[in-house]
Design a protein around this motif. Structure first.
Motif, PDB file in Angstrom:
ATOM      1  N   THR A   1       5.918 -18.164  -5.813  1.00  0.00           N
ATOM      2  CA  THR A   1       5.624 -17.057  -4.895  1.00  0.00           C
ATOM      3  C   THR A   1       5.505 -17.548  -3.459  1.00  0.00           C
ATOM      4  O   THR A   1       5.987 -16.881  -2.538  1.00  0.00           O
ATOM      5  CB  THR A   1       4.353 -16.291  -5.314  1.00  0.00           C
ATOM      6  OG1 THR A   1       3.263 -17.206  -5.485  1.00  0.00           O
ATOM      7  CG2 THR A   1       4.593 -15.522  -6.604  1.00  0.00           C
ATOM      8  N   ARG A   2       4.926 -18.716  -3.264  1.00  0.00           N
ATOM      9  CA  ARG A   2       4.847 -19.282  -1.910  1.00  0.00           C
ATOM     10  C   ARG A   2       6.238 -19.606  -1.387  1.00  0.00           C
ATOM     11  O   ARG A   2       6.587 -19.261  -0.253  1.00  0.00           O
ATOM     12  CB  ARG A   2       3.972 -20.545  -1.895  1.00  0.00           C
ATOM     13  CG  ARG A   2       3.782 -21.113  -0.474  1.00  0.00           C
ATOM     14  CD  ARG A   2       3.209 -22.510  -0.464  1.00  0.00           C
ATOM     15  NE  ARG A   2       4.145 -23.418  -1.117  1.00  0.00           N
ATOM     16  CZ  ARG A   2       3.853 -24.152  -2.188  1.00  0.00           C
ATOM     17  NH1 ARG A   2       2.674 -24.112  -2.740  1.00  0.00           N
ATOM     18  NH2 ARG A   2       4.759 -24.941  -2.720  1.00  0.00           N
ATOM     19  N   ASP A   3       7.064 -20.224  -2.215  1.00  0.00           N
ATOM     20  CA  ASP A   3       8.430 -20.554  -1.801  1.00  0.00           C
ATOM     21  C   ASP A   3       9.275 -19.296  -1.605  1.00  0.00           C
ATOM     22  O   ASP A   3      10.283 -19.334  -0.895  1.00  0.00           O
ATOM     23  CB  ASP A   3       9.100 -21.479  -2.818  1.00  0.00           C
ATOM     24  CG  ASP A   3       8.469 -22.868  -2.858  1.00  0.00           C
ATOM     25  OD1 ASP A   3       7.663 -23.191  -1.958  1.00  0.00           O
ATOM     26  OD2 ASP A   3       8.764 -23.622  -3.813  1.00  0.00           O
ATOM     27  N   GLY A   4       8.856 -18.189  -2.215  1.00  0.00           N
ATOM     28  CA  GLY A   4       9.563 -16.921  -2.059  1.00  0.00           C
ATOM     29  C   GLY A   4       9.152 -16.147  -0.818  1.00  0.00           C
ATOM     30  O   GLY A   4       9.623 -15.035  -0.601  1.00  0.00           O
TER      31      GLY A   4
ATOM     32  N   THR B   1       0.817  -1.216   0.000  1.00  0.00           N
ATOM     33  CA  THR B   1       0.000   0.000   0.000  1.00  0.00           C
ATOM     34  C   THR B   1       0.850   1.264   0.000  1.00  0.00           C
ATOM     35  O   THR B   1       0.403   2.297  -0.479  1.00  0.00           O
ATOM     36  CB  THR B   1      -0.968   0.018   1.205  1.00  0.00           C
ATOM     37  OG1 THR B   1      -0.217  -0.180   2.402  1.00  0.00           O
ATOM     38  CG2 THR B   1      -2.013  -1.049   1.066  1.00  0.00           C
ATOM     39  N   ASP B   2       2.078   1.193   0.491  1.00  0.00           N
ATOM     40  CA  ASP B   2       2.947   2.375   0.479  1.00  0.00           C
ATOM     41  C   ASP B   2       3.681   2.544  -0.858  1.00  0.00           C
ATOM     42  O   ASP B   2       4.505   3.434  -1.007  1.00  0.00           O
ATOM     43  CB  ASP B   2       3.943   2.330   1.635  1.00  0.00           C
ATOM     44  CG  ASP B   2       4.930   1.169   1.551  1.00  0.00           C
ATOM     45  OD1 ASP B   2       4.940   0.439   0.530  1.00  0.00           O
ATOM     46  OD2 ASP B   2       5.701   0.978   2.514  1.00  0.00           O
ATOM     47  N   GLY B   3       3.377   1.671  -1.818  1.00  0.00           N
ATOM     48  CA  GLY B   3       3.956   1.793  -3.157  1.00  0.00           C
ATOM     49  C   GLY B   3       5.213   0.997  -3.407  1.00  0.00           C
ATOM     50  O   GLY B   3       5.665   0.892  -4.547  1.00  0.00           O
ATOM     51  N   ARG B   4       5.789   0.426  -2.366  1.00  0.00           N
ATOM     52  CA  ARG B   4       7.005  -0.379  -2.551  1.00  0.00           C
ATOM     53  C   ARG B   4       6.670  -1.687  -3.256  1.00  0.00           C
ATOM     54  O   ARG B   4       5.613  -2.263  -3.054  1.00  0.00           O
ATOM     55  CB  ARG B   4       7.674  -0.690  -1.208  1.00  0.00           C
ATOM     56  CG  ARG B   4       8.286   0.536  -0.552  1.00  0.00           C
ATOM     57  CD  ARG B   4       8.979   0.177   0.744  1.00  0.00           C
ATOM     58  NE  ARG B   4       8.007  -0.404   1.665  1.00  0.00           N
ATOM     59  CZ  ARG B   4       8.308  -1.300   2.602  1.00  0.00           C
ATOM     60  NH1 ARG B   4       9.545  -1.701   2.766  1.00  0.00           N
ATOM     61  NH2 ARG B   4       7.377  -1.766   3.402  1.00  0.00           N
ATOM     62  N   THR B   5       7.619  -2.144  -4.069  1.00  0.00           N
ATOM     63  CA  THR B   5       7.453  -3.416  -4.767  1.00  0.00           C
ATOM     64  C   THR B   5       7.757  -4.559  -3.812  1.00  0.00           C
ATOM     65  O   THR B   5       8.842  -4.609  -3.226  1.00  0.00           O
ATOM     66  CB  THR B   5       8.379  -3.491  -5.993  1.00  0.00           C
ATOM     67  OG1 THR B   5       8.023  -2.439  -6.897  1.00  0.00           O
ATOM     68  CG2 THR B   5       8.262  -4.832  -6.687  1.00  0.00           C
ATOM     69  N   ALA B   6       6.795  -5.456  -3.662  1.00  0.00           N
ATOM     70  CA  ALA B   6       7.010  -6.642  -2.832  1.00  0.00           C
ATOM     71  C   ALA B   6       7.754  -7.699  -3.640  1.00  0.00           C
ATOM     72  O   ALA B   6       8.766  -8.236  -3.187  1.00  0.00           O
ATOM     73  CB  ALA B   6       5.684  -7.186  -2.327  1.00  0.00           C
ATOM     74  N   PHE B   7       7.261  -7.984  -4.842  1.00  0.00           N
ATOM     75  CA  PHE B   7       7.942  -8.937  -5.717  1.00  0.00           C
ATOM     76  C   PHE B   7       7.495  -8.730  -7.157  1.00  0.00           C
ATOM     77  O   PHE B   7       6.471  -8.120  -7.436  1.00  0.00           O
ATOM     78  CB  PHE B   7       7.727 -10.397  -5.285  1.00  0.00           C
ATOM     79  CG  PHE B   7       6.313 -10.890  -5.406  1.00  0.00           C
ATOM     80  CD1 PHE B   7       5.815 -11.378  -6.611  1.00  0.00           C
ATOM     81  CD2 PHE B   7       5.473 -10.899  -4.300  1.00  0.00           C
ATOM     82  CE1 PHE B   7       4.521 -11.839  -6.710  1.00  0.00           C
ATOM     83  CE2 PHE B   7       4.175 -11.372  -4.392  1.00  0.00           C
ATOM     84  CZ  PHE B   7       3.694 -11.834  -5.609  1.00  0.00           C
ATOM     85  N   ILE B   8       8.305  -9.273  -8.047  1.00  0.00           N
ATOM     86  CA  ILE B   8       8.003  -9.301  -9.480  1.00  0.00           C
ATOM     87  C   ILE B   8       8.259 -10.733  -9.936  1.00  0.00           C
ATOM     88  O   ILE B   8       9.318 -11.305  -9.629  1.00  0.00           O
ATOM     89  CB  ILE B   8       8.920  -8.354 -10.277  1.00  0.00           C
ATOM     90  CG1 ILE B   8       8.774  -6.924  -9.773  1.00  0.00           C
ATOM     91  CG2 ILE B   8       8.623  -8.450 -11.772  1.00  0.00           C
ATOM     92  CD1 ILE B   8       9.880  -5.996 -10.262  1.00  0.00           C
ATOM     93  N   ILE B   9       7.303 -11.291 -10.649  1.00  0.00           N
ATOM     94  CA  ILE B   9       7.501 -12.630 -11.206  1.00  0.00           C
ATOM     95  C   ILE B   9       7.141 -12.601 -12.681  1.00  0.00           C
ATOM     96  O   ILE B   9       6.159 -11.980 -13.082  1.00  0.00           O
ATOM     97  CB  ILE B   9       6.691 -13.708 -10.446  1.00  0.00           C
ATOM     98  CG1 ILE B   9       7.048 -15.114 -10.955  1.00  0.00           C
ATOM     99  CG2 ILE B   9       5.199 -13.435 -10.519  1.00  0.00           C
ATOM    100  CD1 ILE B   9       6.552 -16.236 -10.079  1.00  0.00           C
TER     101      ILE B   9
END
Length: 161
Positions: free
Chosen positions: A126-129, A77-85
């Motif tokens: 994504t789960r393993d990440g 929600t703060d705009g930071r990227t959590a992950f990219i796949i």
């Protein structure tokens, strides 16, 4: 009687045969790790982009590579990227259909067969990440094909279709 072993009669290939499927490209990035996990209070918002491409592999045979591509960007929600796949999941298909339906078969039916496997890979990675698994909802490949059909930057044309 047949000349085939065990009296088997050869059966011509059907209109659509999935010969092989494979992961052509897979990338998973967590740019803010490990700090991103310290403040992970909610599930990230997911933006998903899909694409399907097909190309003929052999001039003399109706054999095609179909590539189902998925890119998912997860943001907090703060705009930071959590992950990219990013995933390019492919199938090698033999397609024996009339020319007027070839494009629809390659860009609708073929990715429909690949989808469950690609969905499983995305969920596992994504789960393993360290995140909740990305579970893609079923995709209307007819609508995807139709929406991209007239765009100049759309799907790659099917060679010799």
């Amino acid at each position: 009687m047949s000349d085939q072993p065990n009296g088997m009669v050869p059966v011509p290939p059907g209109p659509l045969v999935l010969n092989l499927q494979y992961t052509k490209d897979l990338s998973f990035e967590v740019p803010g790790a490990p700090d991103i996990f310290l403040n992970l209070a909610e599930n990230p918002r997911l933006d998903v982009a899909l694409d399907v491409n097909a190309r003929k592999l052999q001039e003399e045979h109706p054999v095609y590579e179909v590539v189902f591509q998925v890119r998912a960007d997860a943001k907090l929600t703060d705009g930071r990227t959590a992950f990219i796949i990013e995933l390019a999941y492919c199938g090698i298909f033999t397609v024996n259909v009339a020319a007027d339906v070839l494009e629809a078969v390659l860009l609708v039916e073929c990715p429909r067969l690949l989808f469950p496997f690609a969905r499983n890979i995305l969920a596992d990675v994504t789960r393993d990440g360290g995140f909740p698994p990305v579970m893609l909802t079923p995709i209307d490949f007819v609508a995807l094909w139709q929406s991209r059909r007239g765009q100049s930057s759309g799907l790659a044309p099917v060679a010799n279709a």
